[in-house]
Design a protein around this motif. Structure first.
Motif, PDB file in Angstrom:
ATOM      1  N   ASN A  14       0.849  -1.188   0.000  1.00 33.38           N
ATOM      2  CA  ASN A  14       0.000   0.000   0.000  1.00 33.38           C
ATOM      3  C   ASN A  14       0.881   1.233   0.000  1.00 33.38           C
ATOM      4  OD1 ASN A  14      -2.313   1.554   0.105  1.00 33.38           O
ATOM      5  ND2 ASN A  14      -2.378   1.558   2.344  1.00 33.38           N
ATOM      6  N   ASN A  15       0.809   1.970  -1.167  1.00 33.83           N
ATOM      7  CA  ASN A  15       1.569   3.214  -1.301  1.00 33.83           C
ATOM      8  C   ASN A  15       3.053   3.007  -0.984  1.00 33.83           C
ATOM      9  OD1 ASN A  15      -0.652   4.896  -2.037  1.00 33.83           O
ATOM     10  ND2 ASN A  15      -1.317   4.869   0.121  1.00 33.83           N
ATOM     11  N   VAL A  16       3.594   1.950  -1.549  1.00 31.60           N
ATOM     12  CA  VAL A  16       5.030   1.678  -1.377  1.00 31.60           C
ATOM     13  C   VAL A  16       5.757   2.159  -2.622  1.00 31.60           C
ATOM     14  CG1 VAL A  16       6.788  -0.092  -1.051  1.00 31.60           C
ATOM     15  CG2 VAL A  16       4.574  -0.283   0.111  1.00 31.60           C
ATOM     16  N   VAL A  30       0.633 -10.701  -5.821  1.00 32.92           N
ATOM     17  CA  VAL A  30       0.988  -9.395  -5.280  1.00 32.92           C
ATOM     18  C   VAL A  30      -0.105  -8.402  -5.648  1.00 32.92           C
ATOM     19  CG1 VAL A  30       2.666  -7.523  -5.280  1.00 32.92           C
ATOM     20  CG2 VAL A  30       3.442  -9.904  -5.462  1.00 32.92           C
ATOM     21  N   LEU A  31      -0.525  -7.599  -4.644  1.00 33.06           N
ATOM     22  CA  LEU A  31      -1.476  -6.511  -4.855  1.00 33.06           C
ATOM     23  C   LEU A  31      -0.824  -5.233  -4.406  1.00 33.06           C
ATOM     24  CD1 LEU A  31      -4.265  -5.243  -5.417  1.00 33.06           C
ATOM     25  CD2 LEU A  31      -4.915  -5.903  -3.082  1.00 33.06           C
ATOM     26  N   THR A  32      -0.759  -4.252  -5.365  1.00 35.83           N
ATOM     27  CA  THR A  32      -0.211  -2.949  -4.999  1.00 35.83           C
ATOM     28  C   THR A  32      -1.313  -1.922  -5.113  1.00 35.83           C
ATOM     29  OG1 THR A  32       0.489  -2.354  -7.228  1.00 35.83           O
ATOM     30  CG2 THR A  32       2.042  -3.628  -5.914  1.00 35.83           C
ATOM     31  N   ASN A  33      -1.351  -1.042  -4.128  1.00 39.35           N
ATOM     32  CA  ASN A  33      -2.322   0.047  -4.122  1.00 39.35           C
ATOM     33  C   ASN A  33      -1.542   1.338  -3.998  1.00 39.35           C
ATOM     34  OD1 ASN A  33      -4.705   1.487  -4.004  1.00 39.35           O
ATOM     35  ND2 ASN A  33      -4.866   1.295  -1.783  1.00 39.35           N
ATOM     36  N   GLY A  34      -1.603   2.136  -5.095  1.00 37.57           N
ATOM     37  CA  GLY A  34      -0.828   3.352  -5.082  1.00 37.57           C
ATOM     38  C   GLY A  34       0.649   3.029  -5.188  1.00 37.57           C
ATOM     39  N   GLY A  35       1.456   3.969  -4.819  1.00 36.80           N
ATOM     40  CA  GLY A  35       2.881   3.743  -4.814  1.00 36.80           C
ATOM     41  C   GLY A  35       3.521   4.062  -6.154  1.00 36.80           C
ATOM     42  N   LEU A  36       4.843   3.944  -6.167  1.00 37.36           N
ATOM     43  CA  LEU A  36       5.652   4.308  -7.331  1.00 37.36           C
ATOM     44  C   LEU A  36       6.753   3.281  -7.520  1.00 37.36           C
ATOM     45  CD1 LEU A  36       6.681   6.337  -9.525  1.00 37.36           C
ATOM     46  CD2 LEU A  36       7.981   7.455  -7.677  1.00 37.36           C
ATOM     47  N   LEU A  37       6.891   2.873  -8.785  1.00 40.13           N
ATOM     48  CA  LEU A  37       8.031   2.034  -9.141  1.00 40.13           C
ATOM     49  C   LEU A  37       8.823   2.790 -10.192  1.00 40.13           C
ATOM     50  CD1 LEU A  37       9.581  -0.636  -8.982  1.00 40.13           C
ATOM     51  CD2 LEU A  37       8.029  -1.564 -10.713  1.00 40.13           C
ATOM     52  N   THR A  50      -1.532  -7.528  -9.286  1.00 45.19           N
ATOM     53  CA  THR A  50      -2.651  -6.600  -9.436  1.00 45.19           C
ATOM     54  C   THR A  50      -2.203  -5.253  -8.912  1.00 45.19           C
ATOM     55  OG1 THR A  50      -4.259  -8.380  -9.159  1.00 45.19           O
ATOM     56  CG2 THR A  50      -5.036  -6.129  -8.838  1.00 45.19           C
ATOM     57  N   SER A  51      -2.300  -4.251  -9.847  1.00 41.70           N
ATOM     58  CA  SER A  51      -1.824  -2.921  -9.479  1.00 41.70           C
ATOM     59  C   SER A  51      -2.963  -1.930  -9.635  1.00 41.70           C
ATOM     60  CB  SER A  51      -0.640  -2.524 -10.365  1.00 41.70           C
ATOM     61  OG  SER A  51      -0.253  -1.206 -10.106  1.00 41.70           O
ATOM     62  N   VAL A  52      -3.222  -1.162  -8.572  1.00 46.66           N
ATOM     63  CA  VAL A  52      -4.286  -0.161  -8.598  1.00 46.66           C
ATOM     64  C   VAL A  52      -3.683   1.184  -8.230  1.00 46.66           C
ATOM     65  CG1 VAL A  52      -6.505   0.547  -7.646  1.00 46.66           C
ATOM     66  CG2 VAL A  52      -6.005  -1.888  -7.941  1.00 46.66           C
ATOM     67  N   GLY A  53      -3.849   2.142  -9.154  1.00 49.80           N
ATOM     68  CA  GLY A  53      -3.401   3.494  -8.848  1.00 49.80           C
ATOM     69  C   GLY A  53      -1.903   3.622  -8.690  1.00 49.80           C
ATOM     70  N   THR A  54      -1.170   2.757  -9.353  1.00 45.98           N
ATOM     71  CA  THR A  54       0.287   2.758  -9.225  1.00 45.98           C
ATOM     72  C   THR A  54       0.910   3.435 -10.438  1.00 45.98           C
ATOM     73  OG1 THR A  54       0.200   0.710  -7.954  1.00 45.98           O
ATOM     74  CG2 THR A  54       2.304   1.266  -8.948  1.00 45.98           C
ATOM     75  N   THR A  55       2.082   4.023 -10.246  1.00 46.97           N
ATOM     76  CA  THR A  55       2.846   4.617 -11.339  1.00 46.97           C
ATOM     77  C   THR A  55       4.124   3.816 -11.528  1.00 46.97           C
ATOM     78  OG1 THR A  55       1.968   6.825 -10.947  1.00 46.97           O
ATOM     79  CG2 THR A  55       4.032   6.665 -12.162  1.00 46.97           C
ATOM     80  N   ASN A  70      -2.705  -7.403 -13.806  1.00 48.32           N
ATOM     81  CA  ASN A  70      -3.935  -6.630 -13.790  1.00 48.32           C
ATOM     82  C   ASN A  70      -3.572  -5.211 -13.386  1.00 48.32           C
ATOM     83  OD1 ASN A  70      -5.936  -8.704 -14.376  1.00 48.32           O
ATOM     84  ND2 ASN A  70      -5.306  -9.596 -12.413  1.00 48.32           N
ATOM     85  N   LEU A  71      -3.629  -4.303 -14.376  1.00 47.53           N
ATOM     86  CA  LEU A  71      -3.238  -2.924 -14.120  1.00 47.53           C
ATOM     87  C   LEU A  71      -4.470  -2.043 -14.203  1.00 47.53           C
ATOM     88  CD1 LEU A  71      -0.022  -2.832 -16.350  1.00 47.53           C
ATOM     89  CD2 LEU A  71      -0.211  -3.477 -13.945  1.00 47.53           C
ATOM     90  N   GLU A  72      -4.838  -1.461 -13.074  1.00 51.26           N
ATOM     91  CA  GLU A  72      -6.022  -0.625 -13.006  1.00 51.26           C
ATOM     92  C   GLU A  72      -5.627   0.761 -12.515  1.00 51.26           C
ATOM     93  OE1 GLU A  72     -10.390  -0.508 -10.790  1.00 51.26           O
ATOM     94  OE2 GLU A  72      -9.169  -2.319 -10.707  1.00 51.26           O
ATOM     95  N   LYS A  73      -6.088   1.763 -13.291  1.00 50.68           N
ATOM     96  CA  LYS A  73      -5.779   3.150 -12.946  1.00 50.68           C
ATOM     97  C   LYS A  73      -4.279   3.312 -12.706  1.00 50.68           C
ATOM     98  CE  LYS A  73     -10.323   3.845 -10.849  1.00 50.68           C
ATOM     99  NZ  LYS A  73     -11.093   4.184  -9.609  1.00 50.68           N
ATOM    100  N   THR A  74      -3.560   2.650 -13.599  1.00 47.62           N
ATOM    101  CA  THR A  74      -2.103   2.638 -13.462  1.00 47.62           C
ATOM    102  C   THR A  74      -1.477   3.427 -14.597  1.00 47.62           C
ATOM    103  OG1 THR A  74      -2.092   0.530 -12.298  1.00 47.62           O
ATOM    104  CG2 THR A  74      -0.084   1.119 -13.467  1.00 47.62           C
ATOM    105  N   ASN A  75      -0.426   4.167 -14.271  1.00 46.99           N
ATOM    106  CA  ASN A  75       0.325   4.924 -15.263  1.00 46.99           C
ATOM    107  C   ASN A  75       1.674   4.248 -15.479  1.00 46.99           C
ATOM    108  OD1 ASN A  75      -1.680   6.943 -15.473  1.00 46.99           O
ATOM    109  ND2 ASN A  75      -0.895   7.937 -13.628  1.00 46.99           N
ATOM    110  N   ILE A  76       1.927   3.906 -16.749  1.00 46.32           N
ATOM    111  CA  ILE A  76       3.207   3.298 -17.082  1.00 46.32           C
ATOM    112  C   ILE A  76       3.899   4.220 -18.081  1.00 46.32           C
ATOM    113  CG2 ILE A  76       4.346   1.264 -18.044  1.00 46.32           C
ATOM    114  CD1 ILE A  76       1.957  -0.387 -17.189  1.00 46.32           C
ATOM    115  N   ILE A  77       5.084   4.700 -17.709  1.00 49.49           N
ATOM    116  CA  ILE A  77       5.758   5.734 -18.489  1.00 49.49           C
ATOM    117  C   ILE A  77       7.192   5.296 -18.764  1.00 49.49           C
ATOM    118  CG2 ILE A  77       6.403   8.166 -18.550  1.00 49.49           C
ATOM    119  CD1 ILE A  77       4.210   8.637 -16.415  1.00 49.49           C
ATOM    120  N   ASN A  78       7.620   5.504 -20.027  1.00 49.69           N
ATOM    121  CA  ASN A  78       9.023   5.237 -20.399  1.00 49.69           C
ATOM    122  C   ASN A  78       9.471   3.862 -19.914  1.00 49.69           C
ATOM    123  OD1 ASN A  78       9.202   7.825 -21.517  1.00 49.69           O
ATOM    124  ND2 ASN A  78       9.819   8.705 -19.560  1.00 49.69           N
TER     125      ASN A  78
END
Length: 649
Positions: A14-16, A30-37, A50-55, A70-78
């Motif tokens: 959660n938000n990691v 693995v379930l991620t909520n928020g956070g940044l990779l 499963t990723s929700v709201g993650t960047t 499973n990517l939900e409300k996820t932003n994947i950049i570069n």
């Protein structure tokens, strides 16, 4: 930089935030909520993420061995996304500047946005719903793409041996190559610019395709209720079926092989269309400044098809046109072994060449054009020529109503006209070595040339204010009505019955003329070296000049006429001569059962044989002649004889 390894675990994050980390997850959930990779890599094997709201940004991401993303409300950049034998789902997510390398996997994109993405698919299934996809420099091989309610843009992309199903979407293709693939588009708009499609199948259902600067080769196109707009392209389709559609081809080259186009509007401009072994049925065609080749093809309509052709070269070979109205202007048409039937042809300022072709039961209205018919047939229909040149060689015209006017020129060579009606005004007809039979000809204010063993038989000719030049030909069993005309007959045979010649001039040289039950009035006849047979006919108020000829009159009446006969033989049998002025010199005159009254006859240097002949109220002058009379009846009170230097045997 950190390294993380998760194996056989269940994790909730959660938000990691992870920075420059190398993460490996094996056989885990693995379930991620928020956070940044941010940075480095993410490796999944036999794992569900499963990723929700993650960047996720600046990461190399791999999913292998039956993994699920499973990517939900996820932003994947570069980011680089690699997947093998896995499942990827994007829901309400955004991919920007992402490279995807997906093999033997399934990807779903729902309500998501792919911007400037590279999608390399190998043996995968890619489903896109309610999304926007911007693909560049991508490769799609042996894969299946399904697009629904979405927008797809592909630039510099290669699609090979793949299946694309597109529903209610918008597709933009640029600098893209598609080969060995199947594309089905329903209720979709496709824009293709600089696209090459090779050996593929396209199905358009209720869709619109705009194609420019592109090339289609060996493409099977199946279109229904769709619009296809093509410009500056080279389109080659085979085994295709286009129904209830619109085709617009501009500045392009199109090849249609073994295909069917039906109930479709076709618009062609500055283009080339080559159709082989194809059928065009119930279509409206507008063709401008183009070149069209139809080979072993069919153009047909049940009555509604119209072809408007302007400034175009049209070549038909081994083809057929049935029930189509053709409006041709300023064009060139070539027909080879082609059949046109039950069609209307309207031609202006054009050239038509037909060889080995047949036109049946068709109406033709041709103005200011040039027509060449060679070894061809026209059967039935109405033909109107105005200010047109028609050259017919080795051809047959039968059962046709033909109207020629406006300074037209018709040349018949070794051809046949039969069972037809021909009306010619202010024009020229030249027939050489041809046959005209069972035909009605109405010729007015024109010039007629008949020569080269041409035969006119069992026909009716009406000539008004016309000059006719007939040489080395035969007119047999004809009804001739001549008025105000000049007839030149040379080396020919004329057999006429029930004919009328009025106020005309006839010049007969070395010919045979047979008139039966006919009348000549107010005319001039000049005969030289000819044989003239007049049976049961009437000559009145006319002038006859006969030289070196034979004149036979049987059961006929010659009245109020002037006859000058020299070096000829005259046979009057059971005829009447009334009020004539007759001059005979150096000739033989035979009269039997004939009545001569009110006439003036001057005979010099001739032999006269009168048998059972009655002469009264006439003046007969014989000079240096011989008169042989048997059963001659002279009514002396009304007869004046002046016979110097003559002999009565």
């Amino acid at each position: 930089m950190s390294n993380f390894l998760l194996r056989n675990t269940v994790n909730y994050l959660n938000n990691v935030d992870f920075y420059n980390s190398s993460i490996s997850i094996i056989s885990s959930s693995v379930l991620t909520n928020g956070g940044l990779l941010d940075g480095d890599s993410l490796y999944l094997s036999n794992t569900t993420l499963t990723s929700v709201g993650t960047t996720v940004q600046n990461v190399k991401q791999y999913a292998n061995d039956s993994s699920t993303l499973n990517l939900e409300k996820t932003n994947i950049i570069n980011t680089f996304v690699g997947a093998s034998k896995s499942f990827i789902k994007l829901d309400h997510s955004t991919l920007m500047n992402v490279v995807q390398n997906i093999s033997s996997s399934t990807a779903q994109v729902i309500y998501s946005n792919l911007q400037n993405a590279v999608a390399d698919l190998y043996g995968s299934t890619f489903t896109i719903t309610n999304s926007v996809n911007d693909l560049v420099n991508s490769k799609i091989y042996n894969s299946q793409i399904t697009l629904e309610n979405s927008n797809l843009s592909a630039v510099n992309t290669v699609i090979q041996n793949s299946v694309q199903n597109i529903y209610s979407s918008g597709v933009n293709l640029k600098n893209t190559v598609i080969s060995g693939s199947t594309i089905t588009a329903q209720s979709t708009v496709i824009n293709a610019n600089n696209v090459t499609i090779l050996s593929s199948t396209q199905s358009l259902i209720g869709s619109t395709a705009y194609v420019s600067n592109s090339k289609f080769s060996q493409v099977v196109l199946k279109s229904s209720n769709s619009n296809l707009y093509t410009s500056n392209s080279n389109i080659g389709i085979i085994n295709s079926n286009i129904v209830n559609s619109l085709m617009q081809i501009i500045n392009s080259q199109s090849s249609v092989v073994d295909s069917t186009i039906s109930s479709t509007n076709i618009y062609l401009s500055n283009s080339v269309l080559n159709a082989q072994g194809s059928s065009i049925i119930n279509c409206n065609q507008n063709i401008q400044s183009s070149t069209v080749y139809l080979t072993n093809s069919q153009l047909s309509s049940s009555g509604s098809g119209v072809a408007n052709i302007t400034g175009t070269n049209l070549y038909l070979s081994g083809s057929s046109i049935t029930g189509v109205t053709q409006n041709i202007r300023n064009s060139m048409v070539s027909l080879t072994n082609t059949q046109i039937s039950s069609s209307n042809v309207n031609m202006v300022g054009s050239t038509l060449s037909a060889s080995g072709s047949t036109i049946t039961n068709s109406n033709q209205n041709i103005q200011g054009s040039t027509i060449y018919l060679s070894n061809s047939q026209i059967n039935g229909g109405n033909v109107v020529f105005s200010s047109t040149k028609l050259y017919v060689t080795g051809s047959t015209i039968s059962g046709v109503t033909q109207t020629v006017s406006g300074g037209s020129f018709i040349s018949l060579s070794s051809s046949t006209i039969s069972s037809s009606t021909v009306s010619i005004s202010d024009s020229t007809l030249n027939a050489t070595g041809s046959t005209i039979t069972s035909t009605t000809q109405n010729i007015q204010g024109s010039t007629l040339y008949i020569s080269g063993s041409t035969t006119v038989s069992n026909s009716k000719q009406t000539l008004t204010n016309t000059n006719a030049y007939i040489s080395n030909s035969k007119l047999l069993n004809v009804v001739t009505i001549i008025s105000g005309s000049k007839i030149y007959l040379s080396g020919s045979t004329l057999q006429a019955y029930n004919s009328q010649i009025t106020n005309s001039q006839q010049y007969i040289t070395n010919s045979n003329v047979y008139l039966t039950s006919s009348s000549i009035s107010g005319s001039t006849i000049n005969a030289q070296g000819s044989t003239i047979n007049i049976v049961s006919s009437t000559i009145s108020n006319s002038n006859q000049f006969v030289s070196g000829s034979v004149l036979n009159a049987t059961g006929s009446t010659i009245s109020n006429s002037q006859q000058n006969i020299s070096s000829s033989q005259i046979y009057l049998m059971n005829s009447n001569i009334n009020g004539d002025t007759i001059g005979v010199s150096n000739s033989q005159l035979h009269s039997q059962g004939t009545t001569i009254s009110g006439s003036t006859q001057t005979i010099s240097g001739s032999d006269v044989y009168l048998s059972s002949t009655t002469v009264y109220n006439s003046r007969l002058t014989l000079i240096n002649s011989t008169l042989n009379a048997l059963g001659l009846s002279l009514h002396v009170p009304y007869l004046s004889l002046y016979i110097p230097y003559s002999y009565f045997p």
